[in-house]
Write an enzyme that holds these catalytic residues in place. Sequence first.
Site, PDB file in Angstrom:
ATOM      1  N   GLU A  84      14.318   1.010 -24.627  1.00  0.00           N
ATOM      2  CA  GLU A  84      12.238   1.840 -24.981  1.00  0.00           C
ATOM      3  C   GLU A  84      12.052   1.830 -26.698  1.00  0.00           C
ATOM      4  OE1 GLU A  84       9.834   5.630 -25.172  1.00  0.00           O
ATOM      5  OE2 GLU A  84      11.508   5.849 -24.331  1.00  0.00           O
ATOM      6  N   ARG A 132      26.714   8.760 -17.594  1.00  0.00           N
ATOM      7  CA  ARG A 132      25.610   8.847 -18.537  1.00  0.00           C
ATOM      8  C   ARG A 132      27.366   8.469 -19.549  1.00  0.00           C
ATOM      9  NH1 ARG A 132      21.276  10.692 -21.554  1.00  0.00           N
ATOM     10  NH2 ARG A 132      22.236  11.805 -24.026  1.00  0.00           N
ATOM     11  N   LYS A 141      18.581  10.706 -28.336  1.00  0.00           N
ATOM     12  CA  LYS A 141      18.036   9.815 -29.408  1.00  0.00           C
ATOM     13  C   LYS A 141      16.255  10.704 -29.683  1.00  0.00           C
ATOM     14  CE  LYS A 141      16.076   5.504 -27.744  1.00  0.00           C
ATOM     15  NZ  LYS A 141      15.692   4.734 -27.491  1.00  0.00           N
TER      16      LYS A 141
END
Length: 386
Positions: free
Chosen positions: A7, A232, A242
């Site tokens: 993203e 993760r 983020k």
Amino acid sequence: VTRFPPEPSGYLHIGHAKAALLNQHFANIYNGRLLVRFDDTNPSKEKDEFVENIIKDMEALGLNYEKITYTSDYFPQMLDLAERLMKAGVMYADDTPVEQMRDERMHGIESKRRNRTVEETLALFKEMQAGTKVGLANCIRFKLDMQAPNKALRDPVAFRCNATHHWRTGGKYKVYPTYDFACPFVDALEGVTHALRTSEYKDREAQYYWILQEQQKVWPGLPNVHIWDYSRLNFVYTVLSKRKLTWFVETKRVDSWDDPRMPTVQGIIRRGLRIDALREFILSQGASKNVTYQEWDKIWTINKKLIDPVCPRHTAVLTAGKVLVTIKGAPTSIESSTVPRHKKCPAAGTKQLLKFDKVWLDQADAQVLNEEEEVTLMDWGNAIIK
């Protein structure tokens, strides 16, 4: 066929690097293809700067991808798909306030708008696309199962309005698909066979498959996509959110996204990490599903192992407080000899070693020497302190 879908709302960090390198690894070992697709469905957070630096980071990581696409490339198809799903009775328009909707989903309460007619939903979707006052008050939700134990299946939002200027499409669109709607459709449309996702999304797998199945019913020819989840990447004392990293940058706690203290790809490269070390560290973990918190020592140890054979070696003495030492038995005129640059790595080559009966020592080294003590002078031999 795998895909890496960043993203463009920040720079890549080491967690994204794991996703990118794992997708590349599986594409390579199965002679497949890696696609890169920017998930640009939230214009409020996305910038050209982030796209440019993500591409820069992917080049630094050595990704060998077939092409770069953007979710926004498929906005026209997704608007068409949305109308098909509305006509099939799978989606409905809802103007329930956000907090109330969240509470209803939590307690399994159906929205009062859930049984809206197809015609009413289609009309409101047109209002949403036009960005009218009525349209901006609505969103489009899937009609799944409000009693499902898995809350991800409780009528998630498929489209929402956003009047913010989109970095790529400008003001053309006022309504945008959510990740939940766009991801299954675009994965299938681009021919992705295996979607790798971190295990934090495990609860959303059922939602992904359900949405894709409904999309396949109204869009013939969409293939299946298989999800493979892995753990993760977490590091002790390290923030990889983020949103939180953005806070550090915006509040000037760090100089920028490439600050050496940041866990971004650019930050750790500036700090001295080699991409080879990063790749070895990530591939050594593989696609394990075990959630762990890694120590930075491990990755820096790998880095040191790779740097040690090729790192230039130089010798210097601090001018302040330097001590002149006379070595009896040493050459009274300068002699030169060739010695290995790195004794454990012949490929590092050789260097010239100069010998003379007078040498300089650092003040700190001189202070730890004791009379009658035997010391070793590297590449010279042993000497007795007098």
